[in-house]
Design a protein around this motif. Sequence first.
Motif, mmCIF file in Angstrom:
data_model
loop_
_atom_site.group_PDB
_atom_site.id
_atom_site.type_symbol
_atom_site.label_atom_id
_atom_site.label_comp_id
_atom_site.label_asym_id
_atom_site.label_seq_id
_atom_site.Cartn_x
_atom_site.Cartn_y
_atom_site.Cartn_z
ATOM 1 N N THR A 42 -4.981 5.458 0.014
ATOM 2 C CA THR A 42 -3.976 5.691 -1.024
ATOM 3 C C THR A 42 -3.323 4.380 -1.453
ATOM 4 O O THR A 42 -3.256 3.416 -0.683
ATOM 5 N N HIS A 43 -2.829 4.387 -2.670
ATOM 6 C CA HIS A 43 -2.168 3.190 -3.184
ATOM 7 C C HIS A 43 -0.920 2.838 -2.372
ATOM 8 O O HIS A 43 -0.586 1.651 -2.218
ATOM 9 N N THR A 44 -0.251 3.861 -1.850
ATOM 10 C CA THR A 44 0.938 3.607 -1.035
ATOM 11 C C THR A 44 0.587 2.818 0.219
ATOM 12 O O THR A 44 1.270 1.857 0.586
ATOM 13 N N ASN A 45 -0.501 3.196 0.883
ATOM 14 C CA ASN A 45 -0.926 2.496 2.094
ATOM 15 C C ASN A 45 -1.389 1.078 1.772
ATOM 16 O O ASN A 45 -1.150 0.138 2.549
ATOM 17 N N ASP A 95 1.643 4.642 -10.122
ATOM 18 C CA ASP A 95 1.236 3.291 -9.746
ATOM 19 C C ASP A 95 2.336 2.282 -10.081
ATOM 20 O O ASP A 95 2.570 1.330 -9.317
ATOM 21 N N THR A 98 4.963 2.558 -7.455
ATOM 22 C CA THR A 98 4.503 1.931 -6.208
ATOM 23 C C THR A 98 4.590 0.410 -6.291
ATOM 24 O O THR A 98 5.023 -0.253 -5.344
#
Length: 264
Positions: A42-45, A95, A98
Amino acid sequence: MNAEFREFREFREFRDVAAVTAAVVAPFLAALALVPLRTSVTHTNLALLLVVVVVAVSALGNRFAGALAAVSAAAWFDFFHTVPYQSFHMHDRADAVTALLLLAVGLAVSQLAARARLLGAAAYTDAVHLERLHAATRLAGTTRTPEEFVRYVGVELTALLELTGCRFEYGTLTGRPARLQPDGSVWVDGWDWDVDRQGWPDGEIELRAVAAGHYQGRYMMTPAPGGTPPPLESRLVAADLAGRAAAALDRARQPAGNGTAGNS
Protein backbone atom coordinates in the motif's frame (compact mmCIF):
# COMPACT_ATOMS: atom_id res chain seq x y z
CA MET A 1 41.40 19.03 25.39
CA ASN A 2 40.98 21.95 23.02
CA ALA A 3 42.28 19.79 20.15
CA GLU A 4 39.68 17.17 21.03
CA PHE A 5 36.91 19.77 21.01
CA ARG A 6 38.12 21.15 17.67
CA GLU A 7 38.14 17.64 16.18
CA PHE A 8 34.60 17.13 17.44
CA ARG A 9 33.49 20.39 15.83
CA GLU A 10 35.20 19.51 12.55
CA PHE A 11 33.52 16.12 12.62
CA ARG A 12 30.13 17.79 13.11
CA GLU A 13 30.78 20.10 10.16
CA PHE A 14 31.74 17.13 7.98
CA ARG A 15 28.64 15.27 9.16
CA ASP A 16 26.44 18.24 8.27
CA VAL A 17 27.78 18.26 4.70
CA ALA A 18 27.30 14.50 4.42
CA ALA A 19 23.77 14.81 5.80
CA VAL A 20 22.74 17.42 3.22
CA THR A 21 24.06 15.18 0.45
CA ALA A 22 22.19 12.22 1.92
CA ALA A 23 19.03 14.33 2.21
CA VAL A 24 19.01 14.76 -1.57
CA VAL A 25 20.23 11.31 -2.62
CA ALA A 26 18.90 8.85 -0.02
CA PRO A 27 15.13 9.47 -0.50
CA PHE A 28 15.57 9.22 -4.28
CA LEU A 29 17.42 5.91 -4.04
CA ALA A 30 14.94 4.52 -1.50
CA ALA A 31 11.92 5.52 -3.58
CA LEU A 32 13.55 4.02 -6.67
CA ALA A 33 14.36 0.77 -4.86
CA LEU A 34 10.72 0.48 -3.74
CA VAL A 35 9.35 0.73 -7.28
CA PRO A 36 8.97 -3.08 -7.67
CA LEU A 37 6.75 -3.07 -4.58
CA ARG A 38 4.38 -0.28 -5.55
CA THR A 39 1.72 -2.67 -6.85
CA SER A 40 1.92 -5.11 -3.94
CA VAL A 41 2.42 -2.73 -0.98
CA THR A 42 0.00 0.00 0.00
CA HIS A 43 1.02 3.58 -0.55
CA THR A 44 0.74 4.22 3.19
CA ASN A 45 3.35 1.55 3.95
CA LEU A 46 5.64 2.87 1.22
CA ALA A 47 5.38 6.31 2.73
CA LEU A 48 6.26 4.91 6.16
CA LEU A 49 9.38 3.29 4.72
CA LEU A 50 10.42 6.66 3.31
CA VAL A 51 9.86 8.23 6.74
CA VAL A 52 12.50 5.83 8.05
CA VAL A 53 14.95 7.34 5.56
CA VAL A 54 14.06 10.84 6.76
CA VAL A 55 14.65 9.80 10.36
CA ALA A 56 18.07 8.38 9.46
CA VAL A 57 19.11 11.58 7.68
CA SER A 58 17.80 13.74 10.52
CA ALA A 59 19.76 11.74 13.09
CA LEU A 60 22.89 12.20 11.00
CA GLY A 61 22.54 15.88 10.22
CA ASN A 62 20.84 19.08 11.29
CA ARG A 63 17.37 20.59 10.96
CA PHE A 64 18.01 21.78 7.41
CA ALA A 65 19.12 18.32 6.28
CA GLY A 66 16.12 16.69 7.93
CA ALA A 67 13.66 19.14 6.37
CA LEU A 68 15.32 18.72 2.96
CA ALA A 69 15.04 14.94 3.30
CA ALA A 70 11.33 15.25 4.14
CA VAL A 71 10.67 17.39 1.05
CA SER A 72 12.77 15.06 -1.10
CA ALA A 73 10.95 11.97 0.20
CA ALA A 74 7.53 13.49 -0.50
CA ALA A 75 8.59 14.54 -4.00
CA TRP A 76 10.03 11.16 -4.97
CA PHE A 77 7.05 9.35 -3.45
CA ASP A 78 4.87 11.39 -5.78
CA PHE A 79 7.17 10.79 -8.76
CA PHE A 80 7.59 7.03 -8.43
CA HIS A 81 4.55 5.77 -6.52
CA THR A 82 1.50 7.77 -7.53
CA VAL A 83 -0.39 7.72 -10.82
CA PRO A 84 0.68 8.96 -13.31
CA TYR A 85 4.11 7.45 -12.66
CA GLN A 86 7.30 9.40 -13.46
CA SER A 87 5.37 12.61 -13.02
CA PHE A 88 4.95 15.15 -10.24
CA HIS A 89 1.19 15.26 -10.82
CA MET A 90 -1.35 13.31 -8.75
CA HIS A 91 -4.84 12.36 -9.82
CA ASP A 92 -5.88 10.50 -6.68
CA ARG A 93 -6.85 12.56 -3.66
CA ALA A 94 -5.82 9.77 -1.27
CA ASP A 95 -2.33 9.79 -2.78
CA ALA A 96 -2.14 13.55 -2.30
CA VAL A 97 -3.13 13.20 1.35
CA THR A 98 -0.52 10.45 1.84
CA ALA A 99 2.19 12.62 0.27
CA LEU A 100 1.25 15.58 2.46
CA LEU A 101 1.25 13.39 5.57
CA LEU A 102 4.66 12.03 4.56
CA LEU A 103 5.94 15.59 4.29
CA ALA A 104 4.38 16.66 7.61
CA VAL A 105 5.59 13.62 9.55
CA GLY A 106 9.03 13.87 7.97
CA LEU A 107 9.35 17.54 8.95
CA ALA A 108 8.19 16.85 12.51
CA VAL A 109 10.55 13.92 12.95
CA SER A 110 13.46 15.88 11.49
CA GLN A 111 12.95 18.64 14.05
CA LEU A 112 12.80 16.18 16.94
CA ALA A 113 15.93 14.37 15.77
CA ALA A 114 17.80 17.64 15.30
CA ARG A 115 16.74 18.75 18.78
CA ALA A 116 18.09 15.53 20.26
CA ARG A 117 21.36 16.04 18.40
CA LEU A 118 21.71 19.60 19.74
CA LEU A 119 21.14 18.34 23.28
CA GLY A 120 23.83 15.73 22.76
CA ALA A 121 26.28 18.35 21.48
CA ALA A 122 25.47 20.60 24.45
CA ALA A 123 26.08 17.71 26.86
CA TYR A 124 29.45 17.05 25.25
CA THR A 125 30.45 20.72 25.47
CA ASP A 126 29.43 20.85 29.13
CA ALA A 127 31.51 17.75 29.82
CA VAL A 128 34.56 19.36 28.17
CA HIS A 129 34.13 22.53 30.25
CA LEU A 130 33.67 20.52 33.45
CA GLU A 131 36.83 18.53 32.79
CA ARG A 132 38.73 21.76 32.16
CA LEU A 133 37.65 23.12 35.54
CA HIS A 134 38.44 19.85 37.30
CA ALA A 135 41.92 19.82 35.74
CA ALA A 136 42.52 23.35 37.01
CA THR A 137 41.34 22.38 40.49
CA ARG A 138 43.67 19.38 40.58
CA LEU A 139 46.61 21.44 39.38
CA ALA A 140 45.94 24.23 41.88
CA GLY A 141 46.30 21.70 44.67
CA THR A 142 49.76 20.54 43.64
CA THR A 143 53.11 21.97 44.65
CA ARG A 144 53.34 24.27 41.62
CA THR A 145 53.98 27.91 42.42
CA PRO A 146 51.07 30.35 42.04
CA GLU A 147 52.90 32.02 39.14
CA GLU A 148 53.07 28.72 37.28
CA PHE A 149 49.36 28.19 37.85
CA VAL A 150 48.67 31.71 36.56
CA ARG A 151 50.57 30.85 33.38
CA TYR A 152 48.67 27.58 33.10
CA VAL A 153 45.35 29.43 33.29
CA GLY A 154 46.58 31.80 30.58
CA VAL A 155 47.20 28.83 28.29
CA GLU A 156 43.75 27.45 29.09
CA LEU A 157 42.13 30.81 28.35
CA THR A 158 43.93 30.99 25.02
CA ALA A 159 42.57 27.58 24.05
CA LEU A 160 39.10 28.07 25.51
CA LEU A 161 38.44 31.47 23.92
CA GLU A 162 40.60 30.84 20.82
CA LEU A 163 42.81 33.86 21.50
CA THR A 164 45.90 34.95 19.61
CA GLY A 165 47.51 36.27 22.79
CA CYS A 166 47.02 36.24 26.55
CA ARG A 167 49.27 37.76 29.22
CA PHE A 168 48.87 38.38 32.94
CA GLU A 169 49.47 41.81 34.46
CA TYR A 170 50.19 42.18 38.15
CA GLY A 171 49.62 45.43 39.95
CA THR A 172 47.10 48.23 39.71
CA LEU A 173 44.56 48.79 36.97
CA THR A 174 45.48 51.19 34.18
CA GLY A 175 43.55 52.33 31.12
CA ARG A 176 39.98 51.50 30.16
CA PRO A 177 40.13 48.37 28.00
CA ALA A 178 37.06 46.29 27.23
CA ARG A 179 36.34 43.91 30.09
CA LEU A 180 35.03 40.37 30.31
CA GLN A 181 32.79 40.32 33.38
CA PRO A 182 32.27 37.41 35.83
CA ASP A 183 28.76 36.89 34.41
CA GLY A 184 30.16 36.38 30.89
CA SER A 185 29.11 39.77 29.57
CA VAL A 186 31.55 42.23 28.00
CA TRP A 187 31.77 45.89 28.99
CA VAL A 188 33.13 48.64 26.76
CA ASP A 189 33.44 52.06 28.43
CA GLY A 190 30.91 51.02 31.05
CA TRP A 191 28.34 49.83 28.52
CA ASP A 192 27.14 46.27 28.02
CA TRP A 193 28.55 45.09 24.68
CA ASP A 194 26.44 42.55 22.75
CA VAL A 195 29.31 40.17 22.08
CA ASP A 196 27.04 37.43 20.68
CA ARG A 197 25.76 39.76 17.95
CA GLN A 198 28.67 42.17 17.47
CA GLY A 199 31.59 39.86 18.13
CA TRP A 200 34.58 40.76 20.25
CA PRO A 201 35.34 44.49 20.54
CA ASP A 202 38.57 45.76 19.03
CA GLY A 203 41.80 45.66 21.01
CA GLU A 204 42.76 43.78 24.13
CA ILE A 205 40.12 42.61 26.58
CA GLU A 206 40.81 42.42 30.29
CA LEU A 207 39.67 39.62 32.57
CA ARG A 208 40.24 40.56 36.19
CA ALA A 209 41.53 37.96 38.64
CA VAL A 210 39.68 38.56 41.90
CA ALA A 211 39.25 36.20 44.86
CA ALA A 212 37.64 36.91 48.24
CA GLY A 213 37.39 40.55 47.23
CA HIS A 214 41.14 40.81 46.65
CA TYR A 215 42.32 41.99 43.25
CA GLN A 216 45.42 40.07 42.17
CA GLY A 217 45.88 41.20 38.58
CA ARG A 218 44.27 40.77 35.20
CA TYR A 219 44.58 38.73 32.04
CA MET A 220 44.93 40.86 28.92
CA MET A 221 43.44 38.84 26.09
CA THR A 222 43.74 39.39 22.34
CA PRO A 223 40.95 37.72 20.31
CA ALA A 224 41.58 36.52 16.78
CA PRO A 225 40.64 39.24 14.25
CA GLY A 226 37.18 38.53 12.84
CA GLY A 227 36.92 35.36 14.92
CA THR A 228 33.62 33.99 16.14
CA PRO A 229 33.12 34.92 19.80
CA PRO A 230 32.81 31.96 22.17
CA PRO A 231 29.40 31.13 23.64
CA LEU A 232 28.35 32.35 27.06
CA GLU A 233 29.22 29.02 28.67
CA SER A 234 32.85 29.33 27.56
CA ARG A 235 33.05 32.92 28.81
CA LEU A 236 31.72 31.85 32.21
CA VAL A 237 34.34 29.09 32.42
CA ALA A 238 37.01 31.68 31.54
CA ALA A 239 35.86 33.92 34.39
CA ASP A 240 35.91 30.95 36.76
CA LEU A 241 39.47 30.05 35.73
CA ALA A 242 40.62 33.61 36.34
CA GLY A 243 39.05 33.46 39.79
CA ARG A 244 40.97 30.27 40.57
CA ALA A 245 44.22 31.90 39.51
CA ALA A 246 43.42 34.80 41.84
CA ALA A 247 42.67 32.39 44.68
CA ALA A 248 46.04 30.68 44.20
CA LEU A 249 47.82 34.03 44.39
CA ASP A 250 45.74 35.12 47.38
CA ARG A 251 46.58 31.98 49.35
CA ALA A 252 50.29 32.39 48.62
CA ARG A 253 50.26 35.98 49.92
CA GLN A 254 48.45 35.18 53.17
CA PRO A 255 50.68 35.24 56.27
CA ALA A 256 51.67 31.83 57.55
CA GLY A 257 49.02 30.44 59.86
CA ASN A 258 46.42 33.02 58.79
CA GLY A 259 42.90 31.82 59.35
CA THR A 260 43.84 29.17 61.94
CA ALA A 261 42.38 29.27 65.39
CA GLY A 262 44.72 29.89 68.31
CA ASN A 263 44.83 27.84 71.51
CA SER A 264 42.85 29.20 74.39
